[in-house]
Design a protein around this motif. Structure first.
Motif, PDB file in Angstrom:
ATOM      1  N   THR A 188      -8.801-108.003 -18.808  1.00  0.00           N
ATOM      2  CA  THR A 188      -8.595-106.609 -18.411  1.00  0.00           C
ATOM      3  C   THR A 188      -7.509-106.581 -17.344  1.00  0.00           C
ATOM      4  OG1 THR A 188     -10.871-105.978 -18.916  1.00  0.00           O
ATOM      5  CG2 THR A 188      -9.659-104.561 -17.383  1.00  0.00           C
ATOM      6  N   PHE A 189      -6.600-105.614 -17.454  1.00  0.00           N
ATOM      7  CA  PHE A 189      -5.469-105.575 -16.512  1.00  0.00           C
ATOM      8  C   PHE A 189      -4.988-104.147 -16.305  1.00  0.00           C
ATOM      9  CE2 PHE A 189      -0.773-105.427 -16.133  1.00  0.00           C
ATOM     10  CZ  PHE A 189      -0.662-105.918 -14.844  1.00  0.00           C
TER      11      PHE A 189
ATOM     12  N   GLY B 159      -6.490 -98.035 -12.187  1.00  0.00           N
ATOM     13  CA  GLY B 159      -7.502 -97.217 -12.852  1.00  0.00           C
ATOM     14  C   GLY B 159      -7.185 -96.927 -14.305  1.00  0.00           C
ATOM     15  N   THR B 160      -5.954 -97.238 -14.728  1.00  0.00           N
ATOM     16  CA  THR B 160      -5.566 -97.048 -16.130  1.00  0.00           C
ATOM     17  C   THR B 160      -5.387 -98.416 -16.764  1.00  0.00           C
ATOM     18  OG1 THR B 160      -4.416 -94.980 -15.591  1.00  0.00           O
ATOM     19  CG2 THR B 160      -3.880 -96.032 -17.699  1.00  0.00           C
ATOM     20  N   HIS B 161      -6.266 -98.782 -17.661  1.00  0.00           N
ATOM     21  CA  HIS B 161      -6.230-100.125 -18.229  1.00  0.00           C
ATOM     22  C   HIS B 161      -5.062-100.277 -19.199  1.00  0.00           C
ATOM     23  CE1 HIS B 161      -9.863-100.926 -16.254  1.00  0.00           C
ATOM     24  NE2 HIS B 161     -10.725-100.467 -17.157  1.00  0.00           N
ATOM     25  N   ALA B 162      -4.141-101.192 -18.865  1.00  0.00           N
ATOM     26  CA  ALA B 162      -3.085-101.557 -19.811  1.00  0.00           C
ATOM     27  C   ALA B 162      -3.661-102.473 -20.883  1.00  0.00           C
ATOM     28  CB  ALA B 162      -1.927-102.247 -19.083  1.00  0.00           C
ATOM     29  N   LEU B 163      -4.595-103.339 -20.477  1.00  0.00           N
ATOM     30  CA  LEU B 163      -5.379-104.158 -21.406  1.00  0.00           C
ATOM     31  C   LEU B 163      -6.846-103.972 -21.038  1.00  0.00           C
ATOM     32  CD1 LEU B 163      -3.350-107.519 -21.583  1.00  0.00           C
ATOM     33  CD2 LEU B 163      -3.313-105.615 -23.206  1.00  0.00           C
ATOM     34  N   ASP B 164      -7.689-103.747 -22.041  1.00  0.00           N
ATOM     35  CA  ASP B 164      -9.088-103.439 -21.785  1.00  0.00           C
ATOM     36  C   ASP B 164      -9.981-104.431 -22.537  1.00  0.00           C
ATOM     37  OD1 ASP B 164     -11.505-102.329 -21.168  1.00  0.00           O
ATOM     38  OD2 ASP B 164     -11.105-100.369 -22.079  1.00  0.00           O
ATOM     39  N   ASN B 165     -10.426-105.479 -21.797  1.00  0.00           N
ATOM     40  CA  ASN B 165     -11.372-106.463 -22.337  1.00  0.00           C
ATOM     41  C   ASN B 165     -10.850-107.071 -23.662  1.00  0.00           C
ATOM     42  OD1 ASN B 165     -13.784-107.906 -22.063  1.00  0.00           O
ATOM     43  ND2 ASN B 165     -14.844-106.565 -23.509  1.00  0.00           N
TER      44      ASN B 165
ATOM     45  N   PRO C  35       0.943 -97.784 -31.047  1.00  0.00           N
ATOM     46  CA  PRO C  35       1.737 -96.730 -30.414  1.00  0.00           C
ATOM     47  C   PRO C  35       2.338 -97.216 -29.091  1.00  0.00           C
ATOM     48  CG  PRO C  35      -0.484 -95.960 -30.996  1.00  0.00           C
ATOM     49  CD  PRO C  35      -0.489 -97.443 -31.129  1.00  0.00           C
ATOM     50  N   SER C  36       3.317 -96.481 -28.598  1.00  0.00           N
ATOM     51  CA  SER C  36       3.878 -96.785 -27.275  1.00  0.00           C
ATOM     52  C   SER C  36       2.778 -96.701 -26.218  1.00  0.00           C
ATOM     53  CB  SER C  36       4.994 -95.790 -26.937  1.00  0.00           C
ATOM     54  OG  SER C  36       6.071 -95.931 -27.829  1.00  0.00           O
ATOM     55  N   GLY C  37       2.783 -97.679 -25.296  1.00  0.00           N
ATOM     56  CA  GLY C  37       1.769 -97.703 -24.251  1.00  0.00           C
ATOM     57  C   GLY C  37       0.458 -98.326 -24.669  1.00  0.00           C
ATOM     58  N   ALA C  38       0.427 -98.930 -25.878  1.00  0.00           N
ATOM     59  CA  ALA C  38      -0.828 -99.516 -26.360  1.00  0.00           C
ATOM     60  C   ALA C  38      -1.140-100.839 -25.686  1.00  0.00           C
ATOM     61  CB  ALA C  38      -0.771 -99.705 -27.878  1.00  0.00           C
ATOM     62  N   GLY C  39      -0.112-101.505 -25.089  1.00  0.00           N
ATOM     63  CA  GLY C  39      -0.338-102.778 -24.411  1.00  0.00           C
ATOM     64  C   GLY C  39       0.387-103.945 -25.049  1.00  0.00           C
ATOM     65  N   LYS C  40       1.307-103.664 -25.988  1.00  0.00           N
ATOM     66  CA  LYS C  40       1.989-104.740 -26.709  1.00  0.00           C
ATOM     67  C   LYS C  40       2.856-105.587 -25.772  1.00  0.00           C
ATOM     68  CE  LYS C  40       4.119-101.910 -29.454  1.00  0.00           C
ATOM     69  NZ  LYS C  40       3.662-100.645 -28.819  1.00  0.00           N
ATOM     70  N   THR C  41       3.749-104.941 -25.026  1.00  0.00           N
ATOM     71  CA  THR C  41       4.619-105.675 -24.099  1.00  0.00           C
ATOM     72  C   THR C  41       3.810-106.296 -22.970  1.00  0.00           C
ATOM     73  OG1 THR C  41       6.530-104.288 -24.624  1.00  0.00           O
ATOM     74  CG2 THR C  41       6.574-105.443 -22.520  1.00  0.00           C
ATOM     75  N   THR C  42       2.701-105.661 -22.593  1.00  0.00           N
ATOM     76  CA  THR C  42       1.842-106.219 -21.549  1.00  0.00           C
ATOM     77  C   THR C  42       1.305-107.596 -21.963  1.00  0.00           C
ATOM     78  OG1 THR C  42       1.182-103.974 -20.918  1.00  0.00           O
ATOM     79  CG2 THR C  42      -0.191-105.778 -20.120  1.00  0.00           C
TER      80      THR C  42
ATOM     81  N   ASP D  51      -4.503 -98.038 -26.839  1.00  0.00           N
ATOM     82  CA  ASP D  51      -5.095 -97.815 -25.507  1.00  0.00           C
ATOM     83  C   ASP D  51      -5.580 -99.116 -24.876  1.00  0.00           C
ATOM     84  OD1 ASP D  51      -4.633 -95.086 -25.729  1.00  0.00           O
ATOM     85  OD2 ASP D  51      -6.584 -94.740 -26.686  1.00  0.00           O
ATOM     86  N   GLY D  52      -4.807-100.193 -25.051  1.00  0.00           N
ATOM     87  CA  GLY D  52      -5.139-101.459 -24.423  1.00  0.00           C
ATOM     88  C   GLY D  52      -6.235-102.248 -25.097  1.00  0.00           C
ATOM     89  N   ARG D  53      -6.698-101.808 -26.271  1.00  0.00           N
ATOM     90  CA  ARG D  53      -7.763-102.521 -26.991  1.00  0.00           C
ATOM     91  C   ARG D  53      -7.257-102.963 -28.358  1.00  0.00           C
ATOM     92  NH1 ARG D  53     -10.367 -97.739 -25.369  1.00  0.00           N
ATOM     93  NH2 ARG D  53     -11.800 -97.981 -23.617  1.00  0.00           N
ATOM     94  N   ILE D  54      -7.847-104.053 -28.849  1.00  0.00           N
ATOM     95  CA  ILE D  54      -7.566-104.499 -30.211  1.00  0.00           C
ATOM     96  C   ILE D  54      -8.459-103.703 -31.157  1.00  0.00           C
ATOM     97  CG2 ILE D  54      -7.667-106.441 -31.821  1.00  0.00           C
ATOM     98  CD1 ILE D  54      -7.124-108.311 -29.475  1.00  0.00           C
ATOM     99  N   VAL D  55      -7.823-102.945 -32.062  1.00  0.00           N
ATOM    100  CA  VAL D  55      -8.610-102.098 -32.977  1.00  0.00           C
ATOM    101  C   VAL D  55      -8.622-102.639 -34.406  1.00  0.00           C
ATOM    102  CG1 VAL D  55      -8.288-100.020 -31.598  1.00  0.00           C
ATOM    103  CG2 VAL D  55      -6.609-100.588 -33.371  1.00  0.00           C
TER     104      VAL D  55
END
Length: 600
Positions: free
Chosen positions: A361-362, A369-375, A391-398, A566-570
């Protein structure tokens, strides 16, 4: 942007730190390695001060022997005075040479130390401090320190010696007149102390605004094409003018305060001397002292007064240098959010490239407070090609940034070949990684040097082979000087696609077991993309390859596609499977391969 009132960096919380001249003590570790040079400079300084204090003695002898019948004695006194002047000139020149050389050497070391520190800081550091301000501290602040070490400090010490020695010799010449002179000392010291405190605050504010001005200019000029494209020149001029005027206003108030202090000190000193001279002249007329003794006293009094006046001016320089030193020390002592272990573990050799995310989590420091990566939990096997889409902001570059350990996770851990990245030195494990960033970085150097950046010891033949593999050889060879062609700052001589091919060639040359491609083909035309994609396919063979892409056509061949939202693997799986499952990936694929084509 232009409407917001700029604030000087650290205007509130940092200003309180600049209260004491003792901040200059932080320079001692840089001066100490050159203590032999320092001692030589101090010796020259003491000698010149002593010589200066002997001149009035010779003048007294000359004045008291004007009426002597033996001209030879008078000639000897004149010759002695001339010899003393010669020694003073030589000693002063030697002092200047030694002190200036010391100042240049120390400042060069400070600049290198600050740069060495800053270049190793993680990206979180630069989220809080503009690059332009860092550059201002390395240039403007070190120049202030140079003026202190190379000039002001030695002049201050010399004037202190002149003040103390002159006062002692004044006392020996006439205790009565010296006592009268000492009565004006408190009147001189008080404005120095009172106005000096005000000067410290203004000096720090002035330097902060200079740094803000530099940072604003750097940011605007680095994006000058965007500024011009949006006809933002006028607003940018207004904003820069505002910051610069605030810097000028702070400088004006600093200069006015320093000028006021100088006026008060010099007037009080010389008014006191005039009064003392009036009393001394009456003593000569009464026969209580000789004319030579009065002249000697006057010279010493002028030297002491000059020393006090010089110290009042130098005090202002020392205040500014103290503020500059604090600002540099802040960089040297800044805590990095990412820390290397004192003794890092070693990666198994050879590096296989197995990457694992375990419940990571990051949050970015600028967006708590806004998770770039969530668990996120993920395992990538050696030699596997894994693509990240969403989508943009999903956490790929993170994901890419976490693998390079630009940031540390808030919770969970990331391992390379089973070793936690937090237990490895960053410069050690990053050698096993090659990166092609989303915005390719081109340095103001030749095409050859830009590619060689991937591996500094590479031969020219290896560089050309990497360029050919990245489909960059043809356009480089067509440049006026070929591989030696200067590409300009940020690669202004190249198109977006050409920049990316240079960056891909750099990664190919690095020949690392882990390859990170962050939108590596986003700026390429169809023909170049096909050529580069073929090169990437060849390069990724036997390597762990992570690909971040918006264009799904570039990731269809990946062994596995990870879908982020949203920072999660779906979702996870090969292209055909993900399309069959429906969901986010199928929707993205339908937009790009069907609706997108229809729109074209």
């Amino acid at each position: 942007m232009a409407d917001s009132a700029p604030q000087a960096p650290g205007q509130n919380e940092e200003r309180a730190k600049s209260k004491k001249i003792g901040a200059l003590k932080a320079l001692l570790p840089f001066v100490w390695p050159y203590r032999s040079l320092l001692y030589a400079a101090l010796a020259a300084l003491v000698i010149t001060a002593v010589i200066s204090l002997t001149l009035p003695l010779a003048v007294r002898r000359v004045v008291d022997n004007f009426d002597t019948e033996n001209a030879y004695i008078l000639d000897q006194y004149f010759a002695a005075a001339l010899g003393i002047a010669g020694l003073l000139a030589i000693g002063t020149g030697l002092r200047y040479m030694l002190v200036t050389r010391l100042g240049e050497r120390v400042v060069a070391d400070i600049r290198k130390a600050v740069f060495d520190r800053v270049i190793a800081m993680s990206p979180a550091f630069f989220e809080k401090l503009m690059t332009g301000e860092v550059l201002s501290r390395i240039t403007t602040d070190t120049t202030l320190i140079l003026s202190v070490i190379g000039s002001s400090a030695s002049i201050a010490l010399r004037n202190i010696l002149i003040f103390v020695g002159g006062l002692v010799l004044m006392l020996a010449t006439s205790p009565k007149l010296t006592g009268l002179v000492l009565l004006i000392v408190p009147a001189v010291i008080v404005p120095i102390l009172v106005l000096g405190r005000r000067l410290r605050v203004l000096s720090r504010e002035n330097q902060d605004w200079i740094a803000a001005s530099s940072g604003n200019a750097s940011e605007t000029l680095s994006a000058v094409q965007t500024v011009q494209a949006y006809t933002h020149e006028a607003a940018s001029r207004v904003q820069f003018s505002d910051v610069t005027e605030r810097s000028y206003d702070a400088a004006r108030r600093r200069i006015s305060t320093r000028a006021l202090m100088t006026v008060i000190v010099i007037f009080l000193v010389f008014a006191g001397i005039v009064g003392v001279l009036w009393i001394g002249a009456r003593d000569v007329r009464a026969g209580d002292m000789t004319q030579g003794a009065l002249v000697q006293f006057v010279i010493y009094a002028v030297m002491v007064a000059g020393g006090v006046a010089a110290l009042s001016e130098i005090w202002g320089e020392l205040q500014r240098a103290a503020g500059a030193t604090e600002r540099l020390v802040e960089l040297l002592t800044a805590e990095d959010s990412v820390q290397d272990p004192d003794t890092g573990l070693l990666l198994p050799e050879p590096v296989a490239g197995r990457i694992t995310f375990e419940n990571v989590t990051f949050d970015y420091p600028s967006r708590p407070g806004t998770h770039a990566l969530d668990n996120v939990s993920l395992s990538i096997e050696p030699g596997e090609t894994v693509a990240f889409v969403g989508p943009s902001g999903a956490g790929k570059t993170t994901i890419i940034q976490m693998i390079l350990r630009f940031y540390d996770p808030a919770s969970g851990r990331i391992t390379l070949d089973g070793v936690d990245l937090a237990h490895l030195r960053r410069d050690a494990f990053r050698k096993a990684v090659a990166l092609v960033p989303q915005d390719p970085v081109i340095f103001a150097a030749s095409a050859r040097d830009n590619i060689r950046f991937g591996r500094p010891d590479a031969t020219d033949a290896e560089i050309e082979a990497a360029a050919k593999a990245a489909a960059a050889h043809d356009f480089i060879a067509a440049l006026p000087d070929g591989y030696d062609a200067y590409l300009g700052e940020r690669g202004v001589m190249l198109s977006g696609g050409q920049k990316q091919r240079i960056a891909i060639a750099r990664a190919i040359l690095r020949d690392a077991p882990v390859l990170l491609l962050d939108e590596a083909t986003s700026a390429l035309d169809a023909e170049s993309e096909r050529a580069v994609q073929s090169a990437v396919d060849t390069l990724s063979t036997g390597r762990t390859t992570l690909i971040v892409a918006h264009r799904l056509a570039t990731v269809k061949k990946a062994d596995r596609i990870i879908v982020l939202e949203d920072g999660r693997i779906v979702a996870s799986g090969p292209h055909d499977q993900l399309v069959a499952e429906g969901g986010l990936y199928a929707r993205l694929a339908r937009l790009q391969f069907t609706d997108g084509m229809a729109a074209e």
